[in-house]
Enzyme design. Structure first.
Site, PDB file in Angstrom:
ATOM      1  N   GLY A   1      -1.170   1.033  -4.920  1.00  0.00           N
ATOM      2  CA  GLY A   1      -2.425   0.381  -4.577  1.00  0.00           C
ATOM      3  C   GLY A   1      -3.574   0.909  -5.392  1.00  0.00           C
TER       4      GLY A   1
ATOM      5  CE1 TYR B   1       6.342  -4.225 -11.369  1.00  0.00           C
ATOM      6  CE2 TYR B   1       5.571  -4.511  -9.126  1.00  0.00           C
ATOM      7  CZ  TYR B   1       5.299  -4.354 -10.468  1.00  0.00           C
ATOM      8  OH  TYR B   1       4.020  -4.310 -10.903  1.00  0.00           O
TER       9      TYR B   1
ATOM     10  CG  ASN C   1       3.366  -0.139   2.717  1.00  0.00           C
ATOM     11  OD1 ASN C   1       4.395   0.361   2.300  1.00  0.00           O
ATOM     12  ND2 ASN C   1       2.927  -1.282   2.260  1.00  0.00           N
ATOM     13  N   GLY C   2       2.426  -2.692   5.021  1.00  0.00           N
ATOM     14  CA  GLY C   2       3.236  -3.752   5.603  1.00  0.00           C
ATOM     15  C   GLY C   2       2.336  -4.870   6.086  1.00  0.00           C
TER      16      GLY C   2
ATOM     17  CB  CYS D   1      -0.871   0.026   1.242  1.00  0.00           C
ATOM     18  SG  CYS D   1      -1.904  -1.428   1.405  1.00  0.00           S
TER      19      CYS D   1
HETATM   20  P1  AMP Z   1       5.287 -12.769 -14.504  1.00  0.00           P
HETATM   21  O1  AMP Z   1       4.665 -12.537 -15.817  1.00  0.00           O
HETATM   22  O2  AMP Z   1       4.329 -13.408 -13.521  1.00  0.00           O
HETATM   23  O3  AMP Z   1       6.604 -13.479 -14.553  1.00  0.00           O
HETATM   24  O4  AMP Z   1       5.576 -11.343 -13.869  1.00  0.00           O
HETATM   25  C1  AMP Z   1       6.682 -10.596 -14.273  1.00  0.00           C
HETATM   26  C2  AMP Z   1       6.275  -9.209 -14.652  1.00  0.00           C
HETATM   27  O5  AMP Z   1       5.440  -8.659 -13.623  1.00  0.00           O
HETATM   28  C3  AMP Z   1       7.473  -8.307 -14.772  1.00  0.00           C
HETATM   29  O6  AMP Z   1       7.332  -7.565 -15.964  1.00  0.00           O
HETATM   30  C4  AMP Z   1       7.438  -7.419 -13.551  1.00  0.00           C
HETATM   31  O7  AMP Z   1       7.746  -6.087 -13.877  1.00  0.00           O
HETATM   32  C5  AMP Z   1       6.023  -7.511 -13.043  1.00  0.00           C
HETATM   33  N1  AMP Z   1       5.954  -7.688 -11.583  1.00  0.00           N
HETATM   34  C6  AMP Z   1       6.908  -8.069 -10.740  1.00  0.00           C
HETATM   35  N2  AMP Z   1       6.462  -8.129  -9.479  1.00  0.00           N
HETATM   36  C7  AMP Z   1       5.182  -7.765  -9.507  1.00  0.00           C
HETATM   37  C8  AMP Z   1       4.182  -7.597  -8.519  1.00  0.00           C
HETATM   38  N3  AMP Z   1       4.434  -7.840  -7.233  1.00  0.00           N
HETATM   39  N4  AMP Z   1       2.962  -7.181  -8.920  1.00  0.00           N
HETATM   40  C9  AMP Z   1       2.706  -6.947 -10.224  1.00  0.00           C
HETATM   41  N5  AMP Z   1       3.612  -7.088 -11.207  1.00  0.00           N
HETATM   42  C10 AMP Z   1       4.839  -7.492 -10.865  1.00  0.00           C
END
Ligand code: AMP
Length: 499
Positions: free
Chosen positions: A43, A260, A117-118, A16
């Site tokens: 969020g 990220y 957040n957490g 969040c």
């Molecule tokens: P995936 O397709 O499941 O391997 O997710 C990888 C992609 O999702 C990458 O392009 C990341 O930038 C993005 N990503 C990484 N972590 C998250 C997260 N916690 N929530 C949403 N997207 C994510």
């Protein structure tokens, strides 16, 4: 809701954004609203604001994006020059409005608003104890547990001691923006797992998850709130007091915020996220660079990594030697176009929809890739959906070779402390080697970044980072999981004001 399939922490994962402001004579609602816009990436499920006008508390919390949650007139009804705000991340099973924040309640000890957040690791235990003492709960979230514990302490002691005792009672990850009547507080857990920073405005102060929110309000970043610190803003916006309430032996900053989650234009724990990502990209080249015709980012998450990677590739060869004059330099290009109107592929409920969404979201530019050897850079692989689809798409567009370089180590375990990472079973690297993953996604080569490179880019030691998702060992005591450090009860020394 369960964070990791078969695991013990069953509170919702709170990924969040929080904010709090205290102003001199100007209503807080509009600045809070703008700050929430700046934190929208943290969020999208719900947004809310709680203000206090010196007499009473006002609250507006709604499902949806910030722009949808507030209708014309809503901000006007949120009177008062102090307040807090919250944006909440969607996690499956937590769509209940009772979990939306800020949580607000009035007790004998005054009114409280809480943005969190957490994720706590002992919320159930504290909730049971409070329930036995007569506290009635309206949600199953851990934020309400913090509010009730604080309210109980406030009956008997001053604000600073009450916060300290709550910090000693709760364990886990928390960055909090709190209102106690018209006083705004910021609290960061003793290991500083989630970010929280303090900013100065012309007519007041602001606390926010990320400094980009302070920039949006035309303010100046003062500094990060320190792990274990309480910051109390003066209700008239004239200043703040800080109290180092709990000390821990090490920090557990989440490295994935830098990789990220956070905005690249935010400064977190003294590091500009964009520069960290570029440095990670440089290290990626140094560790596993591959000579190809073109390097291109997955927009937007891979962009800063790819620019660092390309810069390093212009200076040295993949073998680490200085690049000779006149040598063909790898072209840095935008080879993938992003449809901005498609939400995160991540929140699609089925695998089939997730795969379709990648194609909706990203489309290759044929002239960039046709007949070429291409290196694609992304920040992370979670389930592997994006990379599998991308490799296929780029090949279909005519690429001869497709290499994939990832600016983070393999994600092998779930996150219990605020990032929605998917369950262990869904994580492609939880049971596969890099070679097996390469084979699955059908790339010509695949490399991840090492954990040591991440620590170096963050100018930190491994011991001061939360690396749970890449090592499977967590800085907090999660039942059923290993820990990477001794988990002791935080110290209970008397509070000391430092300014
Ligand atoms: P995936 O397709 O499941 O391997 O997710 C990888 C992609 O999702 C990458 O392009 C990341 O930038 C993005 N990503 C990484 N972590 C998250 C997260 N916690 N929530 C949403 N997207 C994510």
């Amino acid at each position: 809701m369960n964070a990791g399939g078969d695991h013990a922490v069953d509170e919702p994962r709170e990924k969040c954004g929080v904010v709090g402001v205290s102003l001199a004579g100007r209503d807080a609602a509009r600045p809070l609203y703008y700050a929430l816009y700046a934190l929208q990436h943290r969020g999208q499920e719900s947004a809310g604001i709680v203000t206090h006008d010196g007499f009473q508390q006002h609250s507006h919390v709604e499902r949806g994006l910030v722009g949808d949650a507030f209708k014309p007139g809503d901000l006007e009804s949120l009177a008062g020059s102090t307040g807090i705000g919250h944006v909440r991340y969607p996690t499956a099973g937590s769509l209940d409005k009772s979990c939306a924040q800020p949580f607000s309640v009035s007790f004998k000890s005054g009114s409280l608003g809480l943005s969190h957040n957490g994720n706590l690791v002992n919320a159930d235990e504290v909730r049971e104890e409070l329930a036995a003492a007569g506290h009635a709960f309206t949600s199953d979230g851990d934020t309400e547990v913090i509010a009730h514990d604080l309210a109980r302490n406030l009956l008997e002691e001053d604000l600073v001691r009450a916060v300290k005792h709550t910090m000693n009672r709760i364990h886990g990850s928390y960055s909090l923006a709190i209102t106690h009547d018209d006083t705004v507080l910021g609290v960061r857990d003793p290991m500083g797992n989630r970010p929280l920073c303090l900013g100065e405005l012309d007519d007041g102060y602001v606390l926010a998850s990320e400094s980009a929110a302070i920039d949006t309000l035309d303010g100046e970043l003062v500094r990060d709130v320190r792990p274990g610190e309480l910051v109390v803003l003066e209700p008239d916006g004239s200043g703040y007091d800080t109290y180092q309430l709990v000390d821990a032996d090490s920090t557990a900053h989440c490295f994935f915020e830098h990789v990220y989650f956070a905005r690249p234009d935010s400064v977190i724990d003294d590091e500009l996220v964009y520069e960290v990502r570029r440095e990670l990209g440089r290290k990626l080249w140094e560790e596993s660079g591959v000579e190809s015709d073109v390097v291109m980012p997955v927009p937007d998450s891979g962009r800063a990594f790819a620019s660092g990677y390309a810069d390093a590739a212009a200076e040295t060869t993949a073998d680490g030697d200085p690049r000779p004059e006149g040598d063909d330099v790898i072209e840095f290009a935008e080879g993938l176009m992003k449809n901005r109107y498609v939400g995160r592929t991540f929140i699609m409920p089925t695998q089939d929809e997730r795969e379709r969404a990648v194609r909706l979201k990203l489309n290759p530019i044929r002239s960039t890739v046709e007949g070429k050897s291409v290196t694609i850079i992304d920040d992370s692989i979670v389930r592997g959906t994006t990379s599998t689809q991308l490799v296929e798409l780029v090949r279909e567009a005519g690429a001869e070779e497709v290499h994939l370089r990832i600016g983070a180590p393999p994600i092998v375990a779930p996150c219990y402390f605020g990032i929605d990472m998917a369950t262990r079973e869904e994580l492609i690297a939880s049971d596969k080697s890099t070679e097996e993953i390469r084979d699955r996604i059908e790339a010509d080569s695949l490399s991840y970044l090492s954990i040591d490179a991440v620590a170096e880019a963050l100018d930190s030691s491994r011991a001061d980072l939360c690396l749970g998702c890449v090592t499977g060992e967590y800085p907090f005591d999660v039942e059923g999981e290993a820990t990477d450090r001794p988990v002791e009860s935080p110290s209970t020394d008397a509070p000391a004001a430092d300014d």
